[in-house]
Design an enzyme around this catalytic site. Structure first.
Site, mmCIF file in Angstrom:
data_model
loop_
_atom_site.group_PDB
_atom_site.id
_atom_site.type_symbol
_atom_site.label_atom_id
_atom_site.label_comp_id
_atom_site.label_asym_id
_atom_site.label_seq_id
_atom_site.Cartn_x
_atom_site.Cartn_y
_atom_site.Cartn_z
ATOM 1 N N ASP A 100 67.177 17.564 52.999
ATOM 2 C CA ASP A 100 68.089 16.457 52.709
ATOM 3 C C ASP A 100 69.481 16.968 52.290
ATOM 4 O O ASP A 100 69.632 18.121 51.904
ATOM 5 C CB ASP A 100 67.463 15.630 51.568
ATOM 6 C CG ASP A 100 67.933 14.194 51.572
ATOM 7 O OD1 ASP A 100 68.898 13.882 52.289
ATOM 8 O OD2 ASP A 100 67.333 13.384 50.846
ATOM 9 N N LYS A 176 62.311 17.180 60.523
ATOM 10 C CA LYS A 176 61.463 16.579 59.480
ATOM 11 C C LYS A 176 61.990 15.170 59.271
ATOM 12 O O LYS A 176 63.180 14.981 58.980
ATOM 13 C CB LYS A 176 61.559 17.403 58.190
ATOM 14 C CG LYS A 176 60.865 16.746 56.998
ATOM 15 C CD LYS A 176 60.905 17.677 55.790
ATOM 16 C CE LYS A 176 60.482 16.966 54.517
ATOM 17 N NZ LYS A 176 60.588 17.862 53.339
ATOM 18 N N ASP A 178 61.669 11.619 57.325
ATOM 19 C CA ASP A 178 61.173 11.081 56.061
ATOM 20 C C ASP A 178 61.038 9.556 56.133
ATOM 21 O O ASP A 178 61.333 8.938 57.151
ATOM 22 C CB ASP A 178 62.143 11.543 54.946
ATOM 23 C CG ASP A 178 61.411 11.891 53.670
ATOM 24 O OD1 ASP A 178 60.382 11.266 53.385
ATOM 25 O OD2 ASP A 178 61.897 12.786 52.948
ATOM 26 N N GLY A 213 51.489 10.379 53.717
ATOM 27 C CA GLY A 213 50.080 9.992 53.760
ATOM 28 C C GLY A 213 49.858 8.510 53.508
ATOM 29 O O GLY A 213 48.720 8.050 53.451
ATOM 30 N N MET A 215 50.026 5.701 55.208
ATOM 31 C CA MET A 215 49.180 4.926 56.132
ATOM 32 C C MET A 215 48.243 5.843 56.905
ATOM 33 O O MET A 215 47.990 5.644 58.081
ATOM 34 C CB MET A 215 50.037 4.097 57.078
ATOM 35 C CG MET A 215 50.627 2.902 56.357
ATOM 36 S SD MET A 215 51.396 1.746 57.468
ATOM 37 C CE MET A 215 50.010 1.260 58.487
ATOM 38 N N ARG A 229 52.647 14.705 57.023
ATOM 39 C CA ARG A 229 52.367 14.895 55.608
ATOM 40 C C ARG A 229 51.187 14.001 55.219
ATOM 41 O O ARG A 229 51.130 12.837 55.590
ATOM 42 C CB ARG A 229 53.602 14.534 54.776
ATOM 43 C CG ARG A 229 54.631 15.650 54.712
ATOM 44 C CD ARG A 229 54.376 16.588 53.537
ATOM 45 N NE ARG A 229 54.561 15.872 52.304
ATOM 46 C CZ ARG A 229 55.741 15.691 51.716
ATOM 47 N NH1 ARG A 229 56.833 16.215 52.233
ATOM 48 N NH2 ARG A 229 55.832 15.023 50.590
ATOM 49 N N ASP A 233 55.047 14.377 47.318
ATOM 50 C CA ASP A 233 55.724 15.671 47.181
ATOM 51 C C ASP A 233 54.984 16.633 46.258
ATOM 52 O O ASP A 233 54.555 16.264 45.162
ATOM 53 C CB ASP A 233 57.138 15.463 46.623
ATOM 54 C CG ASP A 233 58.038 14.781 47.635
ATOM 55 O OD1 ASP A 233 57.537 14.349 48.688
ATOM 56 O OD2 ASP A 233 59.240 14.689 47.363
HETATM 57 C C1 GLA Z 1 61.097 13.231 50.167
HETATM 58 C C2 GLA Z 1 60.261 14.295 50.883
HETATM 59 C C3 GLA Z 1 60.593 15.673 50.318
HETATM 60 C C4 GLA Z 1 62.082 15.949 50.470
HETATM 61 C C5 GLA Z 1 62.876 14.852 49.790
HETATM 62 C C6 GLA Z 1 64.354 14.976 50.067
HETATM 63 O O1 GLA Z 1 60.724 13.106 48.834
HETATM 64 O O2 GLA Z 1 58.907 14.006 50.755
HETATM 65 O O3 GLA Z 1 59.823 16.680 50.970
HETATM 66 O O4 GLA Z 1 62.390 16.036 51.837
HETATM 67 O O5 GLA Z 1 62.479 13.562 50.241
HETATM 68 O O6 GLA Z 1 65.078 13.967 49.431
#
Ligand code: GLA
Length: 413
Positions: A100, A176, A178, A213, A215, A229, A233
């Site tokens: 991010d 990735k 999100d 995770g 759904m 995922r 986190d």
């Molecule tokens: C979410 C993701 C993390 C990371 C942050 C960045 O929480 O699950 O792995 O990428 O955003 O803000």
């Protein structure tokens, strides 16, 4: 060009989800055995995402766990340099992934994402050229929402095709994606839009789904992305790490070449756990066929951190061509045995002591899926030693508190 097999797969996927009633956040019930009760049987491998990526779990580095939003192009370049100079790149850690906070909060007047001038002044294309010149690959991050999770930059919701083309033009190799700040629609609706956009963008890009995770993406991720995922986190603590291993294990049946369960990135080397706990972290991620995405400051990795991350024998378990995720095959209090088949009739085994007391742990052939009468040769993957004794029926080792041992068992008779 969009792959016709893929276009066909999307309506099938949505129909499957509707039929199995997967809806809302964290609502699909778990049965007593810990498996989702509405889970359809694992789907044939032929249905995997047609970009032929991820035949083994991805390996690399990502900026988030160590740097969070304090990331810039110098750090990314230095991480690429360090992957090469430490020898990690040669072992397979090839993705250098920006997480991010890399873009300006506003798009340009044509709606394009703009790299943040104060931190990425040379732009992402130049960074990709640098990373590629080291024989590495560049990953980037966005969200299926209006803003990313940090709220410091735009997400790609509504701009999927434009952003996918931008990523492709810049030379991005991994996305990735999100799940923050969206319109309330389900990940099963929003994430496949980016799949289609990536397929049309003209560059093969590994697609890493990050909907935490919510759904049960293990049930549908195989036609949408290359990994998904399975957890919220990770943090750099024992409880966080071990609970993510547990949550991820529930979905073991659903991992396969082309689509992997992702219990989040590695914390090895960030300082919040003991070295033994980091050995457990790395061993469980490896045997679980999880993506091995390093999350520490590789520029300053200690000898011990590198000893863990460069263990070739453990990496080889993760990258084994069979691609079968290990399961817990026995649990007794603080003692667990994790095992999974490897190519060549071998079995990978982790003997795990989660408790405070040193304990002998015995693996029975019956538990780890080896014919009862077999004689086994045992290779210790952390000692790098083949044990002199051959074993019949079972194998016992003493395991320290909050520590593990990892082996490959190979039948010889
Ligand atoms: C979410 C993701 C993390 C990371 C942050 C960045 O929480 O699950 O792995 O990428 O955003 O803000």
């Amino acid at each position: 060009m969009a792959n016709p097999r893929f276009i066909f797969a999307i309506p099938c996927l949505l129909a499957l989800l509707i039929c199995h009633g997967v809806s809302g956040r964290r609502t699909a019930p778990l049965s007593e055995s810990g498996s989702p009760s509405s889970v359809p049987a694992p789907i044939s491998r032929r249905n995997m995402l047609a970009n032929s990526f991820g035949l083994t779990p991805p390996m690399g580095w990502n900026s988030w766990n160590h740097f969070a939003c304090d990331v810039d192009e110098k750090i990314i370049k230095a991480a690429a340099d360090a992957l090469v100079s430490t020898g990690l790149a040669k072992l397979g850690y090839r993705y250098v992934n920006i997480d991010d906070c890399w873009a300006e909060i506003n798009r340009d007047d044509k709606g394009n994402l703009v790299p943040k001038n104060s931190t990425f002044p040379s732009g992402i294309k130049a960074l990709a050229e640098y990373v590629h010149s080291k024989n590495l690959k560049l990953g980037i991050y966005s969200s299926a929402g209006y803003l990313t999770c940090s709220k410091t930059m735009p997400g790609s919701l509504g701009y999927e095709e434009q952003d996918a083309k931008t990523f492709a033009n810049w030379g991005i190799d991994y996305l990735k994606y999100d799940n923050c700040n969206h319109d309330g629609s389900k990940p099963t609706v929003r994430f496949p839009v980016m799949t289609r956009a990536l397929m049309k963008a003209g560059r093969r890009i590994f697609y890493s789904l990050c909907e935490w995770g919510d759904m049960h993406p293990a049930l549908w991720g195989y036609t949408v992305g290359n990994s998904w995922r399975t957890t919220n986190d990770i943090a750099d603590t024992w409880d966080s790490m071990i609970s993510r291993a547990d949550q991820n294990e529930v979905y073991a049946e659903y991992a396969r070449p082309g689509g992997w369960n992702d219990p989040d990135m590695l914390e090895v080397g960030n300082g919040g756990m003991t070295n033994d706990e980091y050995v457990i972290h790395f061993s469980l991620w490896a045997i679980s066929k999880a993506p091995l995405i390093i999350g520490c400051d590789v520029r300053n990795a200690t000898k011990e951190t590198l000893r863990i991350l460069t263990n070739r024998e453990v990496i080889a378990v993760n990258q084994d061509s069979h691609g079968v995720q290990a399961k817990k095959v026995r649990m007794e209090g603080d003692i667990e045995i994790w095992a999974g088949p490897l190519s060549g009739y071998r079995v990978a085994v982790v003997l795990l002591n989660r408790g405070p007391i040193r304990y002998p742990i015995t693996a029975e052939w019956d538990d780890i899926g080896i014919p009862l009468k077999s004689t086994l040769v045992v290779r210790d993957l952390w000692e790098h030693k083949t044990l002199r004794t051959r074993f019949d029926g079972n194998f016992t080792a003493m395991v320290n508190p909050h520590a593990c041992k990892m082996y490959i068992f190979k039948p010889v008779g």
